[in-house]
Design a protein around this motif. Structure first.
Motif, short mmCIF file in Angstrom:
data_model
loop_
_atom_site.label_atom_id
_atom_site.label_comp_id
_atom_site.label_asym_id
_atom_site.label_seq_id
_atom_site.Cartn_x
_atom_site.Cartn_y
_atom_site.Cartn_z
N LYS A 4 0.80 -1.22 0.00
CA LYS A 4 0.00 0.00 0.00
C LYS A 4 0.84 1.27 0.00
N SER A 5 2.13 1.15 0.01
CA SER A 5 2.95 2.36 0.01
C SER A 5 2.80 3.10 -1.32
N ARG A 6 2.92 4.40 -1.26
CA ARG A 6 2.75 5.25 -2.45
C ARG A 6 3.71 4.86 -3.56
N LYS A 7 4.95 4.54 -3.22
CA LYS A 7 5.97 4.16 -4.21
C LYS A 7 5.51 2.96 -5.03
N TYR A 8 5.02 1.92 -4.36
CA TYR A 8 4.59 0.72 -5.07
C TYR A 8 3.30 0.95 -5.83
N LEU A 9 2.42 1.75 -5.28
CA LEU A 9 1.17 2.05 -5.98
C LEU A 9 1.46 2.77 -7.29
N GLU A 10 2.35 3.74 -7.26
CA GLU A 10 2.71 4.46 -8.48
C GLU A 10 3.39 3.53 -9.49
N ALA A 11 4.26 2.67 -9.01
CA ALA A 11 4.93 1.71 -9.91
C ALA A 11 3.89 0.79 -10.56
N TYR A 12 2.94 0.32 -9.78
CA TYR A 12 1.87 -0.55 -10.27
C TYR A 12 1.07 0.17 -11.36
N LYS A 13 0.72 1.43 -11.12
CA LYS A 13 -0.06 2.20 -12.09
C LYS A 13 0.72 2.47 -13.37
N ASN A 14 2.05 2.50 -13.29
CA ASN A 14 2.88 2.80 -14.46
C ASN A 14 3.43 1.56 -15.16
N THR A 15 2.99 0.40 -14.75
CA THR A 15 3.47 -0.84 -15.34
C THR A 15 2.68 -1.20 -16.59
N ASP A 16 3.37 -1.67 -17.60
CA ASP A 16 2.73 -2.23 -18.79
C ASP A 16 2.54 -3.72 -18.55
N PHE A 17 1.31 -4.20 -18.62
CA PHE A 17 1.01 -5.62 -18.46
C PHE A 17 0.83 -6.21 -19.85
N ALA A 18 1.70 -7.15 -20.19
CA ALA A 18 1.75 -7.68 -21.55
C ALA A 18 1.19 -9.09 -21.64
N PHE A 19 0.55 -9.37 -22.77
CA PHE A 19 0.04 -10.71 -23.07
C PHE A 19 -0.12 -10.82 -24.58
N LYS A 20 -0.37 -12.02 -25.04
CA LYS A 20 -0.65 -12.23 -26.47
C LYS A 20 -2.08 -12.69 -26.62
N PHE A 21 -2.74 -12.15 -27.64
CA PHE A 21 -4.09 -12.56 -27.98
C PHE A 21 -4.14 -12.75 -29.48
N ARG A 22 -4.54 -13.95 -29.88
CA ARG A 22 -4.55 -14.31 -31.30
C ARG A 22 -3.18 -14.06 -31.94
N SER A 23 -2.15 -14.49 -31.22
CA SER A 23 -0.74 -14.42 -31.64
C SER A 23 -0.20 -13.00 -31.78
N ARG A 24 -0.92 -12.02 -31.28
CA ARG A 24 -0.46 -10.63 -31.36
C ARG A 24 -0.18 -10.09 -29.96
N PRO A 25 0.95 -9.42 -29.78
CA PRO A 25 1.26 -8.85 -28.47
C PRO A 25 0.31 -7.70 -28.13
N LYS A 26 -0.12 -7.68 -26.89
CA LYS A 26 -1.01 -6.63 -26.39
C LYS A 26 -0.44 -6.10 -25.07
N VAL A 27 -0.74 -4.86 -24.77
CA VAL A 27 -0.31 -4.24 -23.52
C VAL A 27 -1.50 -3.51 -22.91
N ILE A 28 -1.69 -3.69 -21.61
CA ILE A 28 -2.74 -2.97 -20.89
C ILE A 28 -2.11 -2.25 -19.71
N ARG A 29 -2.82 -1.22 -19.22
CA ARG A 29 -2.36 -0.44 -18.08
C ARG A 29 -3.53 -0.25 -17.12
N VAL A 30 -3.18 -0.09 -15.86
CA VAL A 30 -4.17 0.15 -14.81
C VAL A 30 -4.91 1.47 -15.10
N ASN A 31 -6.22 1.45 -14.87
CA ASN A 31 -7.08 2.63 -15.04
C ASN A 31 -7.10 3.17 -16.47
N SER A 32 -6.84 2.33 -17.44
CA SER A 32 -6.90 2.74 -18.85
C SER A 32 -7.81 1.80 -19.62
#
Length: 88
Positions: A4-32
């Motif tokens: 719950k520290s602010r440092k980790y919360l900001e890092a979490y919000k600024n992280t790109d979460f990557a996965f593949k869907f139908r063989s194509r790379p995708k990226v999602i972000r928190v609150n987007s």
């Protein structure tokens, strides 16, 4: 759950979460909004989605080997369930 520290919360919000869907790379972000997630939800005939990871629980850094074993355990658990999932 992340630290719950602010440092980790900001890092979490600024992280790109990557996965593949139908063989194509995708990226999602928190609150987007993501058309990629909308595509996944429709394709899986679902109403919601979540991005979960076994890596570095509680924002505590783990070695690659420990994270990999945790990931494999999570994949095994999901594979044994009735949930639809995409490995990220």
């Amino acid at each position: 759950m992340f630290s719950k520290s602010r440092k980790y919360l900001e890092a979490y919000k600024n992280t790109d979460f990557a996965f593949k869907f139908r063989s194509r790379p995708k990226v999602i972000r928190v609150n987007s909004w993501s058309s990629s997630i909308d595509q996944v939800i429709v394709a899986h005939k679902s109403r919601a989605a979540a991005f979960i990871t076994a890596y570095n629980p509680f924002s505590i850094s783990r070695t690659k080997a420990v994270n990999f074993r945790a990931h494999q355990k999570l994949m095994a658990s999901l594979s044994g369930s009735r949930l639809s999932f995409i490995e990220g």
